[in-house]
Design a protein around this motif. Sequence first.
Motif, PDB file in Angstrom:
ATOM      1  N   GLU A 104       0.834  -1.220   0.000  1.00 38.37           N
ATOM      2  CA  GLU A 104       0.000   0.000   0.000  1.00 38.37           C
ATOM      3  C   GLU A 104       0.860   1.258   0.000  1.00 38.37           C
ATOM      4  O   GLU A 104       0.360   2.346   0.255  1.00 38.37           O
ATOM      5  CB  GLU A 104      -0.921   0.015   1.226  1.00 38.37           C
ATOM      6  N   ASN A 105       2.157   1.114  -0.296  1.00 38.80           N
ATOM      7  CA  ASN A 105       3.100   2.239  -0.337  1.00 38.80           C
ATOM      8  C   ASN A 105       3.187   2.958   1.004  1.00 38.80           C
ATOM      9  O   ASN A 105       3.393   4.172   1.056  1.00 38.80           O
ATOM     10  CB  ASN A 105       2.725   3.234  -1.445  1.00 38.80           C
ATOM     11  N   GLN A 106       3.036   2.206   2.090  1.00 38.46           N
ATOM     12  CA  GLN A 106       3.214   2.759   3.426  1.00 38.46           C
ATOM     13  C   GLN A 106       4.624   2.427   3.921  1.00 38.46           C
ATOM     14  O   GLN A 106       5.095   1.303   3.740  1.00 38.46           O
ATOM     15  CB  GLN A 106       2.185   2.182   4.401  1.00 38.46           C
ATOM     16  N   PRO A 107       5.315   3.396   4.528  1.00 38.77           N
ATOM     17  CA  PRO A 107       6.665   3.122   5.028  1.00 38.77           C
ATOM     18  C   PRO A 107       6.653   2.054   6.126  1.00 38.77           C
ATOM     19  O   PRO A 107       5.928   2.166   7.108  1.00 38.77           O
ATOM     20  CB  PRO A 107       7.126   4.481   5.577  1.00 38.77           C
ATOM     21  N   VAL A 108       7.447   1.014   5.941  1.00 36.89           N
ATOM     22  CA  VAL A 108       7.582  -0.058   6.924  1.00 36.89           C
ATOM     23  C   VAL A 108       8.856   0.152   7.741  1.00 36.89           C
ATOM     24  O   VAL A 108       8.850   0.025   8.961  1.00 36.89           O
ATOM     25  CB  VAL A 108       7.600  -1.431   6.223  1.00 36.89           C
ATOM     26  N   TYR A 109       9.927   0.523   7.058  1.00 29.00           N
ATOM     27  CA  TYR A 109      11.210   0.731   7.731  1.00 29.00           C
ATOM     28  C   TYR A 109      11.895   1.917   7.063  1.00 29.00           C
ATOM     29  O   TYR A 109      11.899   2.040   5.832  1.00 29.00           O
ATOM     30  CB  TYR A 109      12.087  -0.521   7.619  1.00 29.00           C
ATOM     31  N   THR A 110      12.466   2.801   7.878  1.00 26.61           N
ATOM     32  CA  THR A 110      13.159   3.977   7.345  1.00 26.61           C
ATOM     33  C   THR A 110      14.474   4.157   8.082  1.00 26.61           C
ATOM     34  O   THR A 110      14.523   4.113   9.314  1.00 26.61           O
ATOM     35  CB  THR A 110      12.314   5.257   7.516  1.00 26.61           C
ATOM     36  N   ARG A 111      15.523   4.340   7.307  1.00 26.61           N
ATOM     37  CA  ARG A 111      16.845   4.644   7.866  1.00 26.61           C
ATOM     38  C   ARG A 111      17.331   5.903   7.156  1.00 26.61           C
ATOM     39  O   ARG A 111      17.739   5.869   5.991  1.00 26.61           O
ATOM     40  CB  ARG A 111      17.811   3.484   7.638  1.00 26.61           C
ATOM     41  N   ASP A 112      17.255   7.033   7.877  1.00 30.22           N
ATOM     42  CA  ASP A 112      17.474   8.339   7.225  1.00 30.22           C
ATOM     43  C   ASP A 112      18.132   9.287   8.232  1.00 30.22           C
ATOM     44  O   ASP A 112      17.465  10.114   8.847  1.00 30.22           O
ATOM     45  CB  ASP A 112      16.143   8.902   6.719  1.00 30.22           C
TER      46      ASP A 112
ATOM     47  N   GLU B 129       3.717   9.275  -2.152  1.00 30.10           N
ATOM     48  CA  GLU B 129       2.989   9.068  -3.404  1.00 30.10           C
ATOM     49  C   GLU B 129       3.694   9.739  -4.573  1.00 30.10           C
ATOM     50  O   GLU B 129       3.632   9.252  -5.709  1.00 30.10           O
ATOM     51  CB  GLU B 129       1.564   9.606  -3.274  1.00 30.10           C
ATOM     52  N   ASP B 130       4.383  10.873  -4.326  1.00 25.28           N
ATOM     53  CA  ASP B 130       5.134  11.528  -5.397  1.00 25.28           C
ATOM     54  C   ASP B 130       6.294  10.660  -5.866  1.00 25.28           C
ATOM     55  O   ASP B 130       6.684  10.720  -7.039  1.00 25.28           O
ATOM     56  CB  ASP B 130       5.668  12.879  -4.907  1.00 25.28           C
TER      57      ASP B 130
END
Length: 611
Positions: free
Chosen positions: A234-242, A253-254
């Motif tokens: 569903e294009n939802q962030p599951v994991y982010t390393r930033d 969405e962009d």
Amino acid sequence: MVKKYRLNIRLKIIYISIVILFVFVLAILRYAFNRSRNLLIQQEIGIISQVMNRNELAVEEVMDAVRKLSAVSNTHKQIASLLNESYKDQLYSSENASRIRSLEEELLFYKNIFMDYRIHYVIMGADGTIYSIADGIENSAMFGKQLLESVKQQAWFHEFMEKERVSCWVAPCMYDKKGVIKEEGDPHILFVRRIQDYNTQKYLGVSIVSFPIDNFSELLTPYGNGGLMLLNQENQPVYTRDSENYFEGVNVEDLTAQFNKGQGHFYFDKQNVSYLVNYQKVEDCGWYLVNMIPIMVTTQAVDHFYRSITGLVFLIALAAAAVCLAMYIYINAPLNRLVRRVSSVNIGGTRVSEAAEISRPSFGIAETEMEINRMVDYIEELSAQALKQRDIEQNLRYEMLRAQLNPHFLFNTLNIIKWSAMMSGAANIADMITSLGILLENTMNRGEKETALREEIKVVKAWAEIKNWGLKNRIQIYCEIPDDLLDFRVISFFLQPLVENAVLHGMNGQENGEIRIQAEREDMGVCVSVHDNGSGIDAQTLERICRELDGEYKRRHVTGIGLKSIHELMKTKYGPEYGLTIESDKMMGTTVYALFPDREDKHNAESNDRG
């Protein structure tokens, strides 16, 4: 007289050649560095793709291990047998506890085979019995019970059970260390599977394998110092390393709108910074890995080299120009005298070197000096004529503005006398003529443009006496002027139009009209105000008056017969910060302010300084 001065042809050729060479070299440098920059970006894209492939393999290995561990509950005969025993009648509690412990030991055994990371593995049997393996949890049974209770309340779980789906991924799922699902908890990835007997397809329960997303910090690595994000279907962030917050403020969405293959790259602009975005699809589950890094990070070495070379070219060009300039100064020494001559020219009392732009000297021989001297003399004469004409126009404008006031005042006064004689007979004509005499005497005997404030008060009171004959003594004039301001110099006949405007526009139908005239010193000068207790002006009318006056919105405005002329006269004489303003509210009366510069204070201060 207009003359054209020709540049030395050799100097023309030299400067044009320097400019052309400089532009040509810059164009070649820009082309070469852009090509190198693009090649470097393509090389970086290839390296990032390799890093993304390794990350994809790591995600697939985790998901494959989770699926295998979950499949044990379906395919392992001993586990299926232990789950089936829950349907036997008269099962003693000790036997049931032994069965639960045996099943959990089997699950722990296979967990150690398939998964090296911390996970939570919970099975809910068809009879409601809970089997739980929870790494890092002290009370595993209570944790499993709380987790399953929270799961059964979720909409996705009801959909899973109603549609009798075999398995599904849920990510991210937040719950705390007690197993309660919350909006603010530790993020996990859940794999839910329906457990059925391998032979009879009998429903035996549901298994949930929960993989903490924090485990990905050991598995997934962004390229360089960029940002990495894992998105679900569903294009939802599951994991982010930033660590550098590259994804901050970015609409996911962009990004996903530009995905067109299983993997690829594109450029994305955010806050005037261009980013290189690489994406890789995880085939087993349809999720996406996204890597985002500023292009300038990957090309900083080339950009730094380009800036250094460009700066060097600029220095070379400046050195060449300096050599040409030195040659010009050496060859054209007589022109130095011209510069000193032109800089001493006086236009309107101001030196040209301080207030005007001096034209660039013509390249040529000493004869040019004579021609430019004639031009300088002509400019000085022309400037003197322009200043003289400006003074004449300003004085003419001042006199024209004054001429708009006196005829208007006399016309209104004569009208009052005429109507008073017709309505009340001849008995009051003498008193009115006496008051009119005071007005005419002040009008004709005052040749000066300014007069004392006490004289303006005298004119206003005479006018009010005449006006009261027609209004049956409805107007009362109250003056509150400090003694030190009675001799303050103001524009002649400025006060009577203010009072007349208050009577005509503000006191129409007013039984007991009161007009208060006050004066006081302020920071910017001396303010004379005229306040009436009339009907006031509504906000819409004030806004219209503002546009008609000078096209700028103010809280105070000016309107009425003769007031615009007074306002323009004061601005012309004293400056744009002085003039008339007005404050008014509906049914609260109107106040007109006239602000004059406090020249007397300045004069006194200068006198004291001299003393």
